[in-house]
Design an enzyme around this catalytic site. Sequence first.
Site, PDB file in Angstrom:
ATOM      1  N   GLU A  25      59.832 -13.063   2.356  1.00 11.68           N
ATOM      2  CA  GLU A  25      61.184 -13.885   1.966  1.00 11.68           C
ATOM      3  C   GLU A  25      61.703 -13.223   0.927  1.00 11.68           C
ATOM      4  O   GLU A  25      63.027 -12.853   0.878  1.00 11.68           O
ATOM      5  CB  GLU A  25      60.694 -15.145   1.348  1.00 11.68           C
ATOM      6  CG  GLU A  25      60.286 -16.188   2.687  1.00 11.68           C
ATOM      7  CD  GLU A  25      59.623 -17.608   1.835  1.00 11.68           C
ATOM      8  OE1 GLU A  25      60.573 -18.373   1.502  1.00 11.68           O
ATOM      9  OE2 GLU A  25      58.721 -17.858   1.912  1.00 11.68           O
ATOM     10  N   LYS A  38      50.586 -26.212   1.816  1.00 15.56           N
ATOM     11  CA  LYS A  38      51.667 -25.116   2.030  1.00 15.56           C
ATOM     12  C   LYS A  38      50.910 -23.807   2.044  1.00 15.56           C
ATOM     13  O   LYS A  38      50.028 -23.337   1.085  1.00 15.56           O
ATOM     14  CB  LYS A  38      52.683 -25.172   1.177  1.00 15.56           C
ATOM     15  CG  LYS A  38      53.671 -26.413   1.516  1.00 15.56           C
ATOM     16  CD  LYS A  38      54.653 -26.363   2.808  1.00 15.56           C
ATOM     17  CE  LYS A  38      55.735 -25.191   2.091  1.00 15.56           C
ATOM     18  NZ  LYS A  38      56.973 -25.396   2.995  1.00 15.56           N
ATOM     19  N   HIS A  60      70.002 -14.389  21.573  1.00 19.08           N
ATOM     20  CA  HIS A  60      70.466 -15.749  20.934  1.00 19.08           C
ATOM     21  C   HIS A  60      69.091 -16.522  20.288  1.00 19.08           C
ATOM     22  O   HIS A  60      69.336 -17.620  20.238  1.00 19.08           O
ATOM     23  CB  HIS A  60      71.229 -16.387  22.047  1.00 19.08           C
ATOM     24  CG  HIS A  60      72.392 -15.615  22.668  1.00 19.08           C
ATOM     25  ND1 HIS A  60      73.579 -15.376  22.228  1.00 19.08           N
ATOM     26  CD2 HIS A  60      72.116 -14.782  23.786  1.00 19.08           C
ATOM     27  CE1 HIS A  60      74.243 -14.634  22.959  1.00 19.08           C
ATOM     28  NE2 HIS A  60      73.427 -14.200  23.899  1.00 19.08           N
TER      29      HIS A  60
END
Length: 469
Positions: free
Chosen positions: A299, A292, A165
Site C-alpha cells: 500500500e 486484521k 477489465h
Amino acid sequence: MAEHKDGAGSGTAWSGRFSEPVSELVKRYTASVSFDRRMGLQDIRGSLAHAAMLARQGIISAADLASIEHGLTRIRGEIERGEFAWNLDDEDVHLNIEKRLTALVGDAGKRLHTGRSRNDQVATDIRLWLRDTIDTIDGLLLNHMGALLDLAEKHAATAMPGFTHLQVAQPVTFGHHLLAYVEMARRDRERLADARRRVNRLPLGAAALAGTTYPIDREFVAQQLGFEGVCENSLDAVSDRDFAIEFVAAASLIMVHLSRLSEELILWMNPRFGFIDIADRFCTGSSIMPQKKNPDVPELARGKSGRVFGHLMGLLTLMKGQPLAYNKDNQEDKEPLFDTADTLVDTLRIFADMISAVTVKPEAMAAALKQGYATATDLADYLVKKGMPFRDAHEAVARAVRAAEARGCDLPDLDLAELRTFAPEIAEDVYAVLTVEGSLAARDHVGGTAPNQVRAAIAKVKKSMTGKG
Ligand code: ARG
C-alpha cells in the site's frame, strides 16, 4: 608564503563586495548545506581531479597540489566518520569543504577554485552523485527481477485466471503473469542506462558560464572522473538539469510498475481472491480490529509513487522559465532528486525481499478458474479449426456459456449432446480443449503462457542478466 586575507564583511567566500551581512532568515533561506552535504564525497572527488589538472597544466604548483590532496583526503575521512562540522554560515557543501581545506592547508586551499565556479562544480557533483545512484538502483532492479524470476520458475505451470477489465478472461500461468513485471523491469533498466549516458558528461571547465581564461584540460578531468566526455557548451553545462529530470521520469515509471504490482498483491491477498499470502513482516495489524492483517508495504509503495511523480512535476516546473545560464533556482533540484532516489532504493530493496517471501496458493487460483468460463475462447478456436468462421464460433460459444450459466456449471460440465446443440462440429475431443491445462499448453509460442514457453522465457532473461541485460 603569507596568507592572503579575505575581503571585508562577515568572512564568507563572496562577502568582500557587500557592506552588510545577510539576515539569519535569508541565510537559512538561501543555504543548501543541510541537504547538499550529501554530495560531500563527490565534491571532493571533483576537486581532486580539478586540482590534478591545474597542476598538470602548470596553473598551480606541485606543492600546492600536494597540500590540496593532503587536505582533501583528511576532509574525506572526517566526512566518512561523521566528524565534519557542517556550518550553515558557509552556505553549501562546496564552500564548507573549501573553507575547511583552507583552514587545514592555507593558501593552497584558496587556489583550488582557480578556473572553476560553484556553477560548474555543483553540476559536476550532481552528475557524479546521480551516476553512482543510477548504478545502485540498477543493481536493485536486478535483485527485484531475480526475486520475480525465482517465483516465476516455481510457478511456471501454476494456472490462474488472467484478467481483462478485472474480469476472468483466459487461463494464464502465475509464472507468466510475473514475467510481465520482469519485462517492465528490463525496460526500466534500459531507460536508466540510456539516461546514464547523458548524465555521464563533465560540466567542469564551463566555470561560471562562459568558460575560463586558464589553459585547462577538460578531457583530462573527464577521464579522471570516469566521464564519457565533456559538456560541449559552457552555458548549457552549468544551467540545464534535464539529465536529472530524465532520471526522475525513469524513476516515475519504475514506481508506476511497482505500484501496479502492489495493487495486484493487495487484491490477491484479499480472501475473495486468496491467491497469495504476504509474509507477516511486511504487514501490520489494526489497533481496533484484532483479526486484521494489512498489506502496508505494498500500500505504501503504491502511495509513494505519488511523491515521485510530484518530484517530476516539480523539476519540470523548476526548469521551464529559467533564462540561461545558471540561476539559483537550480539549487532546488537536489531535494526532489535525493528523495526520488531514497524512495526508489527503499522500495526496490523491500520489494525483492517481499516477493521472495510470498506464499502462493495454487488451489485458490484453480478454484477461481472454475468461475468465469476462462476456456470459452479455446472452444471458439476449436470450432474455427473444425472449419467454422470465427464470428460464428464466437456466437455459438456465447450461447453455450449462457446455458452453462443458467445451469450454474462450467463449460466442461456440459455433456457432449448438449454442447452439440450449439455447434454440431463439436466432438469428444473437445474436452481436452476445455481443460485449463489444454488451454495453457495450446498457447505455445514466444510470449505465450504455455509452461514450456514460460520456462524458456525465464532462461532467456536469466542469460541476459549475466551479460549486459
Ligand atoms: N548551492 C548552489 C546550488 O546548489 C551551488 C551553486 C551556487 N552558485 C552560485 N553562483 N551562487 O546550485
